[in-house]
Design a protein around this motif. Sequence first.
Motif, PDB file in Angstrom:
ATOM      1  N   ARG A  91       0.809  -1.220   0.000  1.00 37.07           N
ATOM      2  CA  ARG A  91       0.000   0.000   0.000  1.00 37.07           C
ATOM      3  C   ARG A  91       0.846   1.275   0.000  1.00 37.07           C
ATOM      4  N   LEU A  92       1.944   1.269   0.736  1.00 37.60           N
ATOM      5  CA  LEU A  92       2.768   2.476   0.811  1.00 37.60           C
ATOM      6  C   LEU A  92       3.381   2.814  -0.545  1.00 37.60           C
ATOM      7  N   GLU A  93       3.862   1.814  -1.252  1.00 40.89           N
ATOM      8  CA  GLU A  93       4.439   2.070  -2.573  1.00 40.89           C
ATOM      9  C   GLU A  93       3.354   2.491  -3.557  1.00 40.89           C
ATOM     10  N   PHE A  94       2.180   1.887  -3.447  1.00 43.97           N
ATOM     11  CA  PHE A  94       1.032   2.247  -4.282  1.00 43.97           C
ATOM     12  C   PHE A  94       0.681   3.726  -4.092  1.00 43.97           C
ATOM     13  N   LEU A  95       0.596   4.154  -2.833  1.00 48.84           N
ATOM     14  CA  LEU A  95       0.261   5.544  -2.533  1.00 48.84           C
ATOM     15  C   LEU A  95       1.398   6.490  -2.911  1.00 48.84           C
ATOM     16  N   ASP A  96       2.627   6.022  -2.753  1.00 44.43           N
ATOM     17  CA  ASP A  96       3.784   6.855  -3.089  1.00 44.43           C
ATOM     18  C   ASP A  96       3.806   7.174  -4.582  1.00 44.43           C
ATOM     19  N   GLN A  97       3.476   6.183  -5.409  1.00 32.22           N
ATOM     20  CA  GLN A  97       3.430   6.396  -6.855  1.00 32.22           C
ATOM     21  C   GLN A  97       2.340   7.405  -7.224  1.00 32.22           C
ATOM     22  N   HIS A 115       1.410  14.954  -7.444  1.00 33.64           N
ATOM     23  CA  HIS A 115       1.929  16.020  -6.573  1.00 33.64           C
ATOM     24  C   HIS A 115       0.917  16.403  -5.491  1.00 33.64           C
ATOM     25  N   VAL A 116       0.407  15.382  -4.819  1.00 31.26           N
ATOM     26  CA  VAL A 116      -0.536  15.574  -3.720  1.00 31.26           C
ATOM     27  C   VAL A 116      -0.127  14.670  -2.565  1.00 31.26           C
ATOM     28  N   LEU A 117      -0.743  14.891  -1.418  1.00 33.18           N
ATOM     29  CA  LEU A 117      -0.634  13.950  -0.314  1.00 33.18           C
ATOM     30  C   LEU A 117      -1.660  12.853  -0.552  1.00 33.18           C
ATOM     31  N   SER A 118      -1.229  11.603  -0.534  1.00 27.93           N
ATOM     32  CA  SER A 118      -2.169  10.494  -0.709  1.00 27.93           C
ATOM     33  C   SER A 118      -2.255   9.707   0.594  1.00 27.93           C
ATOM     34  N   ILE A 119      -3.484   9.456   1.009  1.00 22.84           N
ATOM     35  CA  ILE A 119      -3.754   8.732   2.255  1.00 22.84           C
ATOM     36  C   ILE A 119      -4.611   7.520   1.922  1.00 22.84           C
ATOM     37  N   TYR A 172      -2.413   4.658   5.953  1.00 22.72           N
ATOM     38  CA  TYR A 172      -1.140   4.823   5.255  1.00 22.72           C
ATOM     39  C   TYR A 172      -1.082   6.242   4.688  1.00 22.72           C
ATOM     40  N   LYS A 173       0.091   6.868   4.764  1.00 30.95           N
ATOM     41  CA  LYS A 173       0.234   8.241   4.269  1.00 30.95           C
ATOM     42  C   LYS A 173       1.528   8.384   3.478  1.00 30.95           C
ATOM     43  N   LYS A 174       1.420   9.029   2.323  1.00 36.37           N
ATOM     44  CA  LYS A 174       2.594   9.299   1.499  1.00 36.37           C
ATOM     45  C   LYS A 174       2.414  10.633   0.768  1.00 36.37           C
TER      46      LYS A 174
END
Length: 239
Positions: A103-109, A115-119, A129-131
Amino acid sequence: MNERRAIILEAVLKEFIRSGRPVSSGQLFEEYDFDIKPAAIRLELSELADEGYLSKLYHSAGRVPTDRGYEFFVERILSHELDFIREPRLLSKLAEEFFSGDRLEFLDQIAESLHVLSIGYDLEGENVYKKGLDELLRYEDWEAIEDVVRVVRDIENIDEHLEAVLHDIYNEGSDKPRVFVGSNPILKNDSLSVILDSFDDFLILLVGPKRMNYRTNLGFLSKIKQHINTINHERRNTN
């Protein structure tokens, strides 16, 4: 609202999201073919301000959108088929990360691409999860360091109330993404916008400034969701 006024309002939103600067009737006349004179555009902008869709800054002749203006813009986007062209390899990579449980890598991509914060919130495991906080803080919309501190604290404490709020929203059962401009039930900060969508039992929130690129962000989520749903469908048919 008549269609001409709606098109002019949409143009104001597009220009303001692109530049972050107040939009004038002269600018619209030069860059768009509304087939009307500048005086008529000024009149339309004045009417839109009276109706609460635009506001005028005291130091500028241009107009800026209000929360109501943003909400109208988002409704226009959602009323049409969302389309976003992105490299198939990226879609495949995102799907691979989603199904692998990374999930973290998914959200990081997603955060890096938009160019946003993805939670992310896992409804079953109730994990958050936050990235992409750095992506959010790169925007130039912050007026003072206090605004940045307030946002960071808000994001750090989001786990405390996220569970109850997201369960309530998810149970409302809408197929379309939810968009909150300014005031929202998820963050205390009213200077941000939040896009919320569900991927099975995994909820995704995109957090950005009010002038985030709604069309791109909504289209991107739609494309990922379609790709993941297609793979799910194919897997069910082969089992």
